[in-house]
Design a protein around this motif. Structure first.
Motif, PDB file in Angstrom:
ATOM      1  N   ASP A   1      11.951   2.368  12.032  1.00 50.40           N
ATOM      2  CA  ASP A   1      12.876   1.798  13.022  1.00 50.40           C
ATOM      3  C   ASP A   1      14.051   2.754  13.258  1.00 50.40           C
ATOM      4  N   PRO A   2      14.904   2.452  14.243  1.00 50.48           N
ATOM      5  CA  PRO A   2      16.014   3.364  14.565  1.00 50.48           C
ATOM      6  C   PRO A   2      16.936   3.678  13.396  1.00 50.48           C
ATOM      7  N   LYS A   3      16.991   2.807  12.392  1.00 51.68           N
ATOM      8  CA  LYS A   3      17.841   3.047  11.229  1.00 51.68           C
ATOM      9  C   LYS A   3      17.138   3.880  10.154  1.00 51.68           C
ATOM     10  N   GLY A   4      15.897   4.253  10.429  1.00 55.21           N
ATOM     11  CA  GLY A   4      15.159   5.051   9.464  1.00 55.21           C
ATOM     12  C   GLY A   4      14.464   4.244   8.394  1.00 55.21           C
ATOM     13  N   LEU A   5      14.289   2.941   8.633  1.00 56.87           N
ATOM     14  CA  LEU A   5      13.618   2.079   7.652  1.00 56.87           C
ATOM     15  C   LEU A   5      12.122   2.040   7.933  1.00 56.87           C
ATOM     16  N   TRP A   6      11.316   2.181   6.895  1.00 58.35           N
ATOM     17  CA  TRP A   6       9.856   2.190   6.978  1.00 58.35           C
ATOM     18  C   TRP A   6       9.339   0.755   6.839  1.00 58.35           C
ATOM     19  N   GLU A   7       8.404   0.377   7.701  1.00 61.16           N
ATOM     20  CA  GLU A   7       7.840  -0.965   7.631  1.00 61.16           C
ATOM     21  C   GLU A   7       6.324  -0.888   7.750  1.00 61.16           C
ATOM     22  N   ASN A   8       5.634  -1.598   6.852  1.00 56.32           N
ATOM     23  CA  ASN A   8       4.175  -1.681   6.909  1.00 56.32           C
ATOM     24  C   ASN A   8       3.760  -2.924   7.672  1.00 56.32           C
ATOM     25  N   TRP A   9       2.673  -2.794   8.447  1.00 52.56           N
ATOM     26  CA  TRP A   9       2.202  -3.920   9.250  1.00 52.56           C
ATOM     27  C   TRP A   9       0.838  -4.375   8.766  1.00 52.56           C
TER      28      TRP A   9
ATOM     29  N   LEU B   1      -9.941   8.728   4.120  1.00 53.34           N
ATOM     30  CA  LEU B   1      -8.926   7.691   4.287  1.00 53.34           C
ATOM     31  C   LEU B   1      -8.941   7.227   5.741  1.00 53.34           C
ATOM     32  N   ARG B   2      -8.815   5.933   5.938  1.00 59.51           N
ATOM     33  CA  ARG B   2      -8.733   5.413   7.296  1.00 59.51           C
ATOM     34  C   ARG B   2      -7.389   5.791   7.910  1.00 59.51           C
ATOM     35  N   LEU B   3      -7.390   6.041   9.202  1.00 53.04           N
ATOM     36  CA  LEU B   3      -6.227   6.602   9.885  1.00 53.04           C
ATOM     37  C   LEU B   3      -4.985   5.731   9.719  1.00 53.04           C
ATOM     38  N   LEU B   4      -3.887   6.363   9.350  1.00 53.08           N
ATOM     39  CA  LEU B   4      -2.585   5.712   9.279  1.00 53.08           C
ATOM     40  C   LEU B   4      -1.815   6.078  10.546  1.00 53.08           C
TER      41      LEU B   4
ATOM     42  N   THR C   1      -1.224   5.296  -1.546  1.00 57.45           N
ATOM     43  CA  THR C   1      -0.568   6.457  -2.159  1.00 57.45           C
ATOM     44  C   THR C   1      -0.215   7.484  -1.096  1.00 57.45           C
ATOM     45  N   TYR C   2      -1.173   7.759  -0.191  1.00 61.21           N
ATOM     46  CA  TYR C   2      -0.892   8.718   0.889  1.00 61.21           C
ATOM     47  C   TYR C   2       0.228   8.205   1.781  1.00 61.21           C
ATOM     48  N   LYS C   3       0.189   6.912   2.097  1.00 61.93           N
ATOM     49  CA  LYS C   3       1.228   6.319   2.938  1.00 61.93           C
ATOM     50  C   LYS C   3       2.597   6.450   2.267  1.00 61.93           C
ATOM     51  N   ASP C   4       2.642   6.216   0.979  1.00 64.96           N
ATOM     52  CA  ASP C   4       3.896   6.301   0.233  1.00 64.96           C
ATOM     53  C   ASP C   4       4.419   7.735   0.210  1.00 64.96           C
ATOM     54  N   GLN C   5       3.511   8.686  -0.017  1.00 68.37           N
ATOM     55  CA  GLN C   5       3.900  10.094  -0.044  1.00 68.37           C
ATOM     56  C   GLN C   5       4.372  10.568   1.331  1.00 68.37           C
ATOM     57  N   LEU C   6       3.675  10.107   2.384  1.00 65.75           N
ATOM     58  CA  LEU C   6       4.060  10.501   3.732  1.00 65.75           C
ATOM     59  C   LEU C   6       5.428   9.936   4.101  1.00 65.75           C
ATOM     60  N   SER C   7       5.663   8.687   3.768  1.00 63.44           N
ATOM     61  CA  SER C   7       6.958   8.084   4.091  1.00 63.44           C
ATOM     62  C   SER C   7       8.085   8.814   3.379  1.00 63.44           C
ATOM     63  N   GLU C   8       7.839   9.224   2.135  1.00 62.95           N
ATOM     64  CA  GLU C   8       8.865   9.954   1.392  1.00 62.95           C
ATOM     65  C   GLU C   8       9.154  11.299   2.042  1.00 62.95           C
ATOM     66  N   LYS C   9       8.086  11.993   2.508  1.00 65.13           N
ATOM     67  CA  LYS C   9       8.277  13.283   3.178  1.00 65.13           C
ATOM     68  C   LYS C   9       9.074  13.121   4.460  1.00 65.13           C
TER      69      LYS C   9
END
Length: 872
Positions: free
Chosen positions: A864-872, A826-829, A369-377
């Protein structure tokens, strides 16, 4: 594979039972066992550290189960904490459902998916099983009928210290008595400042000193003293003899040593840290274990023979059946009519989907949830165009800088930059007139240079005389306190003055602190100083003083590249170190810096600014293609996070354009401080004033000696964002993110990113897990209530006079109240702004970081350079 079997995979050669251990065997076993604890720095040089730094080859879940199995320590957030997060809207339940489906897909079971899902969703409410159901006679009868179900855990139990299973007639465990003795001996040996009389024979080492004193210790029985009188002189031999006498199987010795280290992880951690500082004390952990297990053997003598047999943890069939009745919506009759095979399947499923799995699912949903909220911000507010900055200010990546940076950027054309607060300078600093130096860099690194403050001999002598006059008062007071006769008249002599100080500090803390501070500063009058930047042929504490010409260029180049200041420099560039201030606070150093052992980094900022202003450094950089405009001036300041103020440390002669920028900056700093304090203070639980000046209130918090929370420190930290400032500039990150500048276009071979991950990434992870552990397991990894702590041996804090040396953060640093958390565990993102191939290269080249990601110690995402978010 069980946790035990994974931990057993150490490079330790176990020998046949009829072969004696060699010294190297004991050393290797102790070294392997020490992975379960972490080094603990003295509190005056507090450094955040992950309590699990030696266990990262295991997954987070494996370590969690192992700790629960061996020490009954739970490192997943509690049900009440999760439910509170859900009420606050910090957990999106859609992610709970997704995690549940992943868990079900990864396990095989022979019950219908619909039944399994219904059971799991009900169990994930985390409500407790009704006590009347658990105690019902009907369930006990059903349990008695279960003869085929394996009632033992599949986990192998560790051989715990034998003293944990033996009680005296009074009911006190021998392990508690052993801990009490060991705390006393550790305090005696490690004491640095508090004891009037030092431990006799301390210079011989911990074990030799203990061995010489134990026959005369009046705190233990005569028989116990007698049994240890002729104990081996050598610690290795003593440990070997004690283990043999206790009949510990050789294949279990490492686990047995681990159990003893985990009994007092704070004191053991301090000894571990000491062993790493000096070659003379390198065997301290062996000595500690030799003393501890020798005393355990002596304490156990009246209770022999003992059984060393391990017993597997019993599983409660009653609770498993009750869970199906309560969450699975089965009646007792329906259960009774099921075949034994079906009952076995249902019990196995309930056993697999246990409380730890359920809370693991919730934690992962919380983090997602935090990751999703951060990516949106980040992605919705990403700034596309970089403004022309009047001034550029580089701050520490510390999460507390984010708030100040955001308010500063709103007030004008100012660009802020994030970099590790020591600015890449591996230095130890020595203030004017001091005979000692202090490392001013993260504790994971060692200083390579000493930098001293300098002044001419006459001015230095006058300053030293004034300083000695002030310090002598404190020294005399301390000497009288410890003197047998002088302390009898001390209350009469000092009482009126100390009473006045107590009254003024209690009722007018700001006025009292300002008066005392001004009195000291006006009397001492520290003169302006120079720095020993130029290399000289002398050493300070074994370190070369100053830099060579090549080193000056190297450190300036590296810092400027890390900050992205290789072109388009503003007329004014400010390097902002950071520190804090508070009164009567054992954890003051933890607020200065969570990574640098309590060192404020203003000194580093000044050193780097002076380096970058040197004409010869600029000329060398220009030859490499890095041009610094002639009108650009570098200055140094320090960001005081307790009061959100910027204090100037070094301001050389400014060019006309730099002066314009400096004046503009000066004009808005008061407003920036007020706005940053207004936002920060509202988070403090005892702040209620809406009409007072926020900066004045911040000063009151910092100067009130009864204030248990001068600031929140790094609480609520959750992410490390590595990328350009444009990525986060317009996002309100709530002071929860470490921000490190990085431009992948300037890092073709990936060295800059690798260095950031190895340095700032490790530091941020340690800070994150220190806060995490202190929140989820405060009784074991925290340090309790700050108001009831006792500073001991000049090293750290205890609760009372005979507790473990407490390694973590106090309750006030992570909790809003007795029942409400402030820090979200929360473990560090880690978010990296770079192409996918950069992330792959990083993971392939850094196996340690790859293990952290795969084993759940950190989480990783990229933009990435195009602004796309990717989870690893």
């Amino acid at each position: 594979m069980s946790v035990t079997s994974v931990i057993n995979k150490d490079d330790v050669k176990q020998k046949d039972d009829n072969i004696d251990f060699q010294e190297s065997d004991i050393r290797v076993l102790v070294e392997s066992a020490s992975r379960v604890i972490a080094p603990l720095w003295p509190i005056s040089t507090f450094a955040a550290r992950s309590p699990w730094m030696g266990l990262e080859k295991l997954s987070f879940e494996q370590v969690a189960r192992w700790l629960k199995n061996t020490r009954d320590v739970d490192i997943y957030p509690s049900a009440s904490m999760i439910q509170s997060a859900k009420r606050k809207g910090e957990i999106d339940e859609a992610f709970v459902e997704m995690a549940l489906q992943r868990w079900l897909d990864s396990h095989s079971f022979h019950i219908s998916r619909q039944v399994a899902e219904r059971y799991c969703r009900a169990a994930l409410t985390l409500d407790k099983l009704p006590s009347e159901l658990l105690s019902s006679s009907e369930l006990e009868k059903l349990d008695a009928d279960l003869k085929e179900w394996n009632t033992e855990s599949s986990e192998k139990a560790f051989l715990q210290p034998l003293s944990m299973n033996v009680k005296q007639q009074s009911g006190e465990k021998l392990a508690d008595i052993l801990d009490y003795y060991m705390i006393k001996w550790c305090k005696l040996y490690l004491d640095e400042s508090q004891a009037t009389w030092t431990m006799p024979n301390r210079e011989d080492g911990f074990y030799p000193a203990w061995r010489q004193l134990i026959p005369y210790d009046p705190a233990i029985s005569k028989s116990l003293r007698k049994s240890l009188k002729d104990w081996p002189k050598d610690a290795n031999t003593a440990l070997e003899v004690a283990l043999s006498a206790l009949e510990i199987p050789k294949q279990e010795i490492q686990h047995y040593l681990e159990g003893h280290l985990l009994s007092l992880p704070g004191w053991a951690g301090m000894l571990m840290w000491r062993s790493q500082q000096s070659s003379q004390e390198h065997a301290l952990l062996i000595e500690y274990l030799a003393i501890r297990i020798s005393m355990e053997w002596a304490l156990l003598q009246p209770y022999v023979p003992l059984s060393n047999q391990q017993s597997k943890k019993k599983v409660s069939n009653v609770s498993l059946i009750a869970s199906w009745i309560h969450w699975g919506q089965l009646s007792i009759d329906e259960w009774s009519q099921m075949s034994l095979k079906d009952q076995d399947e249902y019990l196995t499923f309930a056993y697999q989907f246990d409380d730890m799995v359920r809370r693991k699912i919730w934690l992962e949903a919380w983090e997602q949830t935090y990751k999703d909220q951060l990516s949106e911000k980040i992605l919705s507010t990403h700034a596309n165009h970089k403004k022309t900055a009047l001034a550029q200010l580089a701050f520490c990546i510390d999460v507390r800088s984010e708030r100040f940076r955001r308010h500063l950027e709103k007030e004008g054309p100012f660009e802020t930059i994030g970099i590790a607060g020591f600015f890449g300078l591996p230095i130890a600093t020595s203030e004017l007139g001091s005979k000692h130096s202090h490392p001013s860099l993260p504790v994971i690194s060692k200083p390579e240079h000493a930098i001293k403050e300098l002044q001419d001999a006459n001015e230095l002598n006058r300053y030293q005389q004034r300083k000695n006059a002030v310090n002598s008062l404190g020294h005399t007071f301390k000497t009288m306190k410890h003197h047998l006769l002088a302390n009898l008249i001390l209350p009469e002599v000092s009482g009126p003055l100390l009473s006045l100080q107590m009254v003024t500090r209690s009722f007018v803390p700001r006025t009292a602190d300002r008066f005392i501070r001004n009195l000291r500063e006006n009397w001492v009058r520290k003169p302006e100083t120079k720095l020993s930047i130029n290399h000289v042929h002398e050493k300070e504490a074994g370190l070369p003083v100053g830099f060579t010409e090549e080193e000056k260029v190297k450190y300036a180049r590296h810092a400027l590249k890390l900050m992205g200041l290789t072109n388009n420099l503003s007329p004014l560039v400010v390097f902002c170190g950071h520190g804090s201030q508070s009164i009567n606070n054992p954890y003051a150093s933890s607020l200065d810096c969570g990574a640098c052992g309590g060192a404020s980094s203003g000194f580093n900022a000044r050193v780097l600014a002076e380096l970058c202003n040197l004409p010869e450094v600029r000329a060398a950089l220009l030859e490499e293609g890095m041009e610094i405009p002639e009108d650009t001036v570098f200055v140094a300041a320090e960001h005081n996070t307790a009061v959100e103020e910027l204090h100037w440390i070094y301001v050389p002669e400014l060019t006309t354009s730099a002066q314009v920028a400096f004046d503009r900056l000066e004009a808005i700093l008061t407003k920036v401080s007020d706005n940053a304090n207004a936002e920060r203070l509202t988070q403090l639980p005892n702040f209620h004033s809406k009409h007072k000046n926020p900066t004045d209130e911040a000063h009151r918090f910092a100067q009130d000696w009864s204030e248990i929370r001068p600031e929140w420190g790094l609480a609520r930290n959750a992410a490390l964002i590595i990328g350009k400032r444009e990525l986060t500039q317009n996002a309100e990150l709530e002071g929860r993110a470490f921000l490190h500048n990085y431009d992948w276009k300037e890092d073709e071979n990936g060295d800059l990113l690798a260095g950031i991950i190895a340095g700032a990434g490790t530091v941020a992870q340690w800070i994150n897990l220190q806060y995490y552990a202190s929140t989820v397991a405060p009784h074991y990894y925290g340090s309790g209530n700050k108001t009831t702590q006792t500073i001991t041996a000049g090293l750290g804090v205890m609760q009372g006079n005979a507790s473990d040396l407490l390694a973590g953060l106090p309750w006030q640093s992570v909790m809003q109240s007795d029942n409400e958390y402030f820090h979200s565990p929360l473990r560090l993102l880690i978010v990296i702004q770079a192409p996918t191939e950069y992330i792959k290269r990083l993971l392939n080249n850094n196996t340690a970081f790859q293990e952290k990601v795969q084993n759940g110690w950190v989480r990783l995402a990229s933009v990435d350079p195009k602004g796309l978010w990717e989870n690893w």
